[in-house]
Scaffold this motif. Structure first.
Motif, PDB file in Angstrom:
ATOM      1  N   GLU A   1       0.831  -1.205   0.000  1.00  0.00           N
ATOM      2  CA  GLU A   1       0.000   0.000   0.000  1.00  0.00           C
ATOM      3  C   GLU A   1       0.867   1.256   0.000  1.00  0.00           C
ATOM      4  O   GLU A   1       0.599   2.212  -0.724  1.00  0.00           O
ATOM      5  N   THR A   2       1.906   1.252   0.818  1.00  0.00           N
ATOM      6  CA  THR A   2       2.802   2.405   0.891  1.00  0.00           C
ATOM      7  C   THR A   2       3.490   2.633  -0.448  1.00  0.00           C
ATOM      8  O   THR A   2       3.567   3.768  -0.936  1.00  0.00           O
ATOM      9  N   ARG A   3       3.967   1.582  -1.064  1.00  0.00           N
ATOM     10  CA  ARG A   3       4.653   1.706  -2.356  1.00  0.00           C
ATOM     11  C   ARG A   3       3.711   2.221  -3.430  1.00  0.00           C
ATOM     12  O   ARG A   3       4.068   3.080  -4.244  1.00  0.00           O
ATOM     13  N   ILE A   4       2.498   1.694  -3.456  1.00  0.00           N
ATOM     14  CA  ILE A   4       1.527   2.121  -4.470  1.00  0.00           C
ATOM     15  C   ILE A   4       1.184   3.592  -4.289  1.00  0.00           C
ATOM     16  O   ILE A   4       1.104   4.348  -5.253  1.00  0.00           O
TER      17      ILE A   4
ATOM     18  N   GLY B   1       3.647  10.340  -7.343  1.00  0.00           N
ATOM     19  CA  GLY B   1       4.632  10.822  -8.303  1.00  0.00           C
ATOM     20  C   GLY B   1       4.099  10.953  -9.713  1.00  0.00           C
ATOM     21  O   GLY B   1       4.678  11.641 -10.542  1.00  0.00           O
ATOM     22  N   ARG B   2       2.971  10.338 -10.018  1.00  0.00           N
ATOM     23  CA  ARG B   2       2.473  10.350 -11.387  1.00  0.00           C
ATOM     24  C   ARG B   2       1.490  11.469 -11.675  1.00  0.00           C
ATOM     25  O   ARG B   2       1.259  11.796 -12.831  1.00  0.00           O
TER      26      ARG B   2
ATOM     27  N   PRO C   1       0.050  14.248 -16.065  1.00  0.00           N
ATOM     28  CA  PRO C   1      -1.158  14.660 -16.796  1.00  0.00           C
ATOM     29  C   PRO C   1      -1.463  16.146 -16.622  1.00  0.00           C
ATOM     30  O   PRO C   1      -1.947  16.797 -17.555  1.00  0.00           O
ATOM     31  N   SER C   2      -1.166  16.695 -15.465  1.00  0.00           N
ATOM     32  CA  SER C   2      -1.424  18.124 -15.232  1.00  0.00           C
ATOM     33  C   SER C   2      -0.564  18.978 -16.151  1.00  0.00           C
ATOM     34  O   SER C   2      -1.039  19.954 -16.738  1.00  0.00           O
ATOM     35  N   VAL C   3       0.690  18.631 -16.282  1.00  0.00           N
ATOM     36  CA  VAL C   3       1.586  19.371 -17.170  1.00  0.00           C
ATOM     37  C   VAL C   3       1.129  19.230 -18.619  1.00  0.00           C
ATOM     38  O   VAL C   3       1.141  20.205 -19.383  1.00  0.00           O
ATOM     39  N   ALA C   4       0.679  18.049 -19.000  1.00  0.00           N
ATOM     40  CA  ALA C   4       0.195  17.837 -20.372  1.00  0.00           C
ATOM     41  C   ALA C   4      -1.026  18.706 -20.657  1.00  0.00           C
ATOM     42  O   ALA C   4      -1.136  19.304 -21.737  1.00  0.00           O
ATOM     43  N   VAL C   5      -1.935  18.806 -19.699  1.00  0.00           N
ATOM     44  CA  VAL C   5      -3.128  19.642 -19.893  1.00  0.00           C
ATOM     45  C   VAL C   5      -2.731  21.117 -20.002  1.00  0.00           C
ATOM     46  O   VAL C   5      -3.228  21.845 -20.875  1.00  0.00           O
TER      47      VAL C   5
END
Length: 65
Positions: free
Chosen positions: A30-33, A39-40, A44-48
Motif C-alpha cells: 500500500e505504501t509503495r503504491i 509521483g504520477r 497529466p497536469s503538465v500535459a493539460v
C-alpha cells in the motif's frame, strides 16, 4: 485425549505467523503504491497545461486578425 493436541497448537502458531507476515507485506505494498501514485499526478497536469497553452497560442493570432 485433550481437545487441542500439540500439533494443532503448532499449526495455529504457524498460521498466525503467516497472517502477520501477509498483513505486513500488504501494508508495505500500500505504501509503495501510494508513493507511485503521488509521483504520477504531475504528468497529466503538465500535459493539460501545455495543451491549453498551445491552443491559446494558435487561437490568439486567428482572433487578432
Amino acid at each position: 485425549m485433550t481437545p487441542e493436541s500439540p500439533s494443532t497448537n503448532d499449526r495455529l502458531v504457524r498460521i498466525e505467523i503467516k497472517l502477520d507476515q501477509a498483513l505486513t507485506q500488504h501494508a508495505d505494498h500500500e505504501t509503495r503504491i501510494r508513493l507511485l501514485e503521488r509521483g504520477r499526478w504531475p504528468l497529466p497536469s503538465v500535459a493539460v497545461l501545455l495543451s491549453v497553452g498551445a491552443l491559446a497560442a494558435a487561437v490568439i493570432p486567428l482572433v487578432s486578425h
